[in-house]
Structures are given as C-alpha cells and as structure tokens.
Design a protein around this motif. Structure first.
Motif, PDB file in Angstrom:
ATOM      1  N   THR A  36      -3.908   5.296   3.328  1.00 26.19           N
ATOM      2  CA  THR A  36      -3.808   4.122   2.306  1.00 26.19           C
ATOM      3  C   THR A  36      -5.185   3.335   2.537  1.00 26.19           C
ATOM      4  O   THR A  36      -5.345   4.110   3.031  1.00 26.19           O
ATOM      5  CB  THR A  36      -3.281   2.620   2.937  1.00 26.19           C
ATOM      6  N   LYS A  37      -5.129   2.697   0.709  1.00 30.74           N
ATOM      7  CA  LYS A  37      -6.177   2.002   0.711  1.00 30.74           C
ATOM      8  C   LYS A  37      -6.728   1.209   2.276  1.00 30.74           C
ATOM      9  O   LYS A  37      -8.049   1.878   1.856  1.00 30.74           O
ATOM     10  CB  LYS A  37      -5.911   0.787  -0.735  1.00 30.74           C
ATOM     11  N   GLY A  60       0.968  -1.083   0.115  1.00 24.49           N
ATOM     12  CA  GLY A  60      -0.231   0.304   0.318  1.00 24.49           C
ATOM     13  C   GLY A  60       0.605   1.462  -0.194  1.00 24.49           C
ATOM     14  O   GLY A  60       0.511   2.753  -0.223  1.00 24.49           O
ATOM     15  N   MET A  61       1.734   1.367  -0.253  1.00 22.58           N
ATOM     16  CA  MET A  61       3.167   1.570   0.227  1.00 22.58           C
ATOM     17  C   MET A  61       3.258   2.960  -1.112  1.00 22.58           C
ATOM     18  O   MET A  61       3.267   1.948  -2.200  1.00 22.58           O
ATOM     19  CB  MET A  61       4.684   1.641   0.460  1.00 22.58           C
ATOM     20  N   ASN A  62       3.095   4.394  -1.210  1.00 19.12           N
ATOM     21  CA  ASN A  62       3.851   4.480  -2.448  1.00 19.12           C
ATOM     22  C   ASN A  62       5.132   4.190  -3.679  1.00 19.12           C
ATOM     23  O   ASN A  62       5.652   3.778  -2.723  1.00 19.12           O
ATOM     24  CB  ASN A  62       3.897   6.728  -2.094  1.00 19.12           C
ATOM     25  N   VAL A 119      -0.541   2.305  -3.978  1.00 16.62           N
ATOM     26  CA  VAL A 119      -1.270   3.023  -3.508  1.00 16.62           C
ATOM     27  C   VAL A 119      -3.085   2.654  -3.799  1.00 16.62           C
ATOM     28  O   VAL A 119      -3.526   2.833  -2.576  1.00 16.62           O
ATOM     29  CB  VAL A 119      -1.653   4.427  -3.675  1.00 16.62           C
ATOM     30  N   ASP A 164      -2.412   1.879  10.029  1.00 18.33           N
ATOM     31  CA  ASP A 164      -1.256   1.598   9.546  1.00 18.33           C
ATOM     32  C   ASP A 164       0.046   2.279   9.139  1.00 18.33           C
ATOM     33  O   ASP A 164      -0.499   3.196   9.405  1.00 18.33           O
ATOM     34  CB  ASP A 164      -1.333   1.877   7.793  1.00 18.33           C
ATOM     35  N   SER A 216      -3.811  -3.130  -0.950  1.00 15.67           N
ATOM     36  CA  SER A 216      -4.162  -3.191   0.889  1.00 15.67           C
ATOM     37  C   SER A 216      -3.543  -5.096   1.106  1.00 15.67           C
ATOM     38  O   SER A 216      -4.113  -5.642  -0.302  1.00 15.67           O
ATOM     39  CB  SER A 216      -5.691  -2.905   1.167  1.00 15.67           C
ATOM     40  N   ILE A 222       2.835   3.268   7.438  1.00 15.26           N
ATOM     41  CA  ILE A 222       2.492   4.040   6.040  1.00 15.26           C
ATOM     42  C   ILE A 222       2.332   5.223   6.452  1.00 15.26           C
ATOM     43  O   ILE A 222       0.777   4.876   6.687  1.00 15.26           O
ATOM     44  CB  ILE A 222       2.707   2.864   5.100  1.00 15.26           C
TER      45      ILE A 222
END
Ligand code: ATR
Length: 293
Positions: A233-234, A202-204, A207, A225, A210, A227
């Motif tokens: 995040t999603k 889910g990290m850039n 994005v 999360d 999940s 992140i």
C-alpha cells in the motif's frame, strides 16, 4: 493426493467468495503434508447461511472459513464458540469436531504472529491501531493482551473509545480510543513503536491514499498494513521510504490461515508453501509487488 472415499472437505463460505486466496493456500498445504483433504469455496447468501451450516454438519465437512458477510451471523448456528471469538463477536474459522461445530477467530492471532515472524515483539511496546471495524476489533483483542499500551484511533471516534473501554475492563491494560484526526495521529505517533492500519484506506482502487501522512512516519517505527491488495500500500511504500520496518497484509492473511490449518489438522502449517500459493494466485489476479513479479 487422489480424491477417494476417505477424502475430507474444508471450505470457505462467503458472498462474494470467488477471489478468496484460501483455497489455493490450504490446498497447497494439504498437498505438501500429504493430507487427504480438499478445500473449496462456496458462495453462500445471507438467506442460505443456516442451511449451509446444517449441510456442512450433515456432510461431515472437517472445517470452514467464514468471510463477509457471515462472520457474526454464523455464530448462532454453532454448538460452541471459543472465548476470543465470543468476545470479538465474529467467527472466521469453524472446526467440525465429530459433529460438534466450534467457532474460532484467528484474525487477531494471525496479525500478532505476522509481527513476530518479522522480528517485531509486542512486549513493552506501544501499538497504534487505526480502525475499529471487524478486523481491527480482532487485532485489538489479541494486541491488548500482548502490548504494553494500545491506542485505537477511528474515523468514527465513538467506536474506538467504546472498544478501548471494553478492552481496558477485560484485560486491565492501558487501552485508549480516539479520533483518527491529523492532530491526534501526530501526537500518538510520537511515542508509538508499532503502527497497524486496519482501516480500508489505501485498498484497491484507492491505491494513492494513506491514512498517515509521510512526514509523520519515522525510521524507528514498525508499520503493518492489513490490506493485501495492493500487496504494498502507499502506507507501506512510505514507511519503507523512511527506512521503517514493514509487514505486509499478506502476512496477516497467511498466518490467520496457518492458525486455522492447525485447528483443523493438528499439524504445523507449511507457511512457505501457503505464501507461495497465495502470491501466485494474486499474480494471476494482477496483484504483484512492483518490480518483483
Ligand atoms: P473490516 O471488516 O475489513 O474491518 P469494516 O468493519 O467495514 O471492515 O471496517 C472498516 C474500517 O475502515 C473502519 O474502521 C472504518 O471507519 P468507520 O468506523 O469510521 O467507518 C475505516 N474506514 C473506512 N473508510 C475510511 C476512510 N475513508 N477514512 C478513515 N477510515 C475509514
């Protein structure tokens, strides 16, 4: 605060380090409290680590944050390591106490404080922790001491079971490890109170990913999360959509920094000021909560 002959220096060392939020967060805090300390970022390569620590000692730096890839390697250059950092096998904060360099790990505490500050109390709760990497390990060590039950799921399941065994032995608490598979996730989530994502899913730039399908999320689940890019995040957006309580990764970053600040200064960290500085810096980098920037 004008820089003068009495100004002390704190720094973050890592490679890369130029996008670190720590300089703006800590400088804002030092300024707010009128402390004569400045915080800078040093890009230190693996080969330069030993000299960097030796330099920090000679120059009398007050403290350091340590980030990738040095969290483990730095331990061999310190005089002391606190028991948590020793057990985790990673240091993210160093205090120079009159020439004695002491290593700490504030990541786990930061995560648990972030939960508490958002009204989520771990006692008598079951936490489901996704991931068994460096950050997950730090969180697991702290969580195992505070929650009723901890379940660690990881893509590489052996890492999760090994970590769970270690924590069971150390803290005598109910800790279980397993595979981050759809079936196990579904089963464990049924009885979980708190879900923490410490994987990088889910990290850039990913994005739209999940680690947990939307239909497994419930309104009575608390979701954190770790992140912070993207800020939401999603997983966080999905959790919000089902009405679950959410804690953003920025909060863990903030509180691990606040704990480090308190180690260096013995002063309570002005977290609001630190948060504002971090959010401004993220906005400069184009990272904002949609509709709120
Ligand atoms: P950090 O220091 O941020 O914790 P890390 O130690 O590299 O980073 O850990 C990354 C975590 O994300 C690990 O738990 C990793 O799982 P593996 O141990 O199986 O590698 C997890 N991770 C990374 N990509 C993943 C993916 N696509 N699906 C599931 N888990 C993933």
């Amino acid at each position: 605060m004008a820089i003068n002959g009495k100004t002390r220096v704190c720094a973050v060392i890592g490679d890369p380090v130029e996008h670190s939020l720590s300089p703006v967060m800590h400088n804002a805090a030092f300024q707010k409290l009128g402390l004569n300390i400045v915080y800078v970022a040093f890009n230190v390569t693996r080969n330069g680590l030993k000299d960097a620590i030796s330099g920090a000692r000679s120059l009398g730096l007050r403290g350091l944050n340590v980030t990738m890839p040095h969290k483990k390697a730095v331990m061999s250059y310190l005089d002391e390591t606190d028991s948590t950092a020793e057990a985790i096998g990673a240091v993210n904060t160093i205090l120079n106490n009159q020439g004695t360099l002491i290593g700490y790990n504030t990541d786990g505490k930061g995560a648990m404080i972030a939960l508490q500050e958002n009204g989520i109390y771990p006692e008598e709760k079951k936490m489901l922790l996704l991931g068994a990497g460096g950050a997950a390990k730090a969180i697991a060590f702290q969580a195992a001491q505070e929650v009723e039950e901890l379940v660690i799921l990881n893509r590489t399941s052996e890492k999760a079971t090994k970590l769970a065994e270690l924590l069971c032995k150390k803290f005598g608490k109910k800790v279980k490890g397993g595979a981050l598979s759809a079936e196990v996730l579904k089963e464990e989530l049924k009885t979980a109170d708190i879900l923490v994502n410490a994987t990088s899913v889910g990290m850039n730039p990913d994005v739209n990913m999940s680690p947990v399908p939307l239909d497994l999320l419930r309104r009575d689940l608390c979701v954190m999360d770790i992140i912070y890019n993207p800020l939401e995040t999603k997983l966080v957006k999905d959790a919000k959509a089902v009405g679950a309580k959410v804690v953003l990764g920025l909060e863990m970053l903030l509180y691990q920094g606040a704990v480090a600040f308190e180690i260096w200064t013995n002063c309570p960290a002005p977290v609001d000021v630190m948060k504002k500085a971090a959010l401004n810096k993220l906005a400069e980098q184009g990272v904002t909560v949609e509709g709120k920037s």
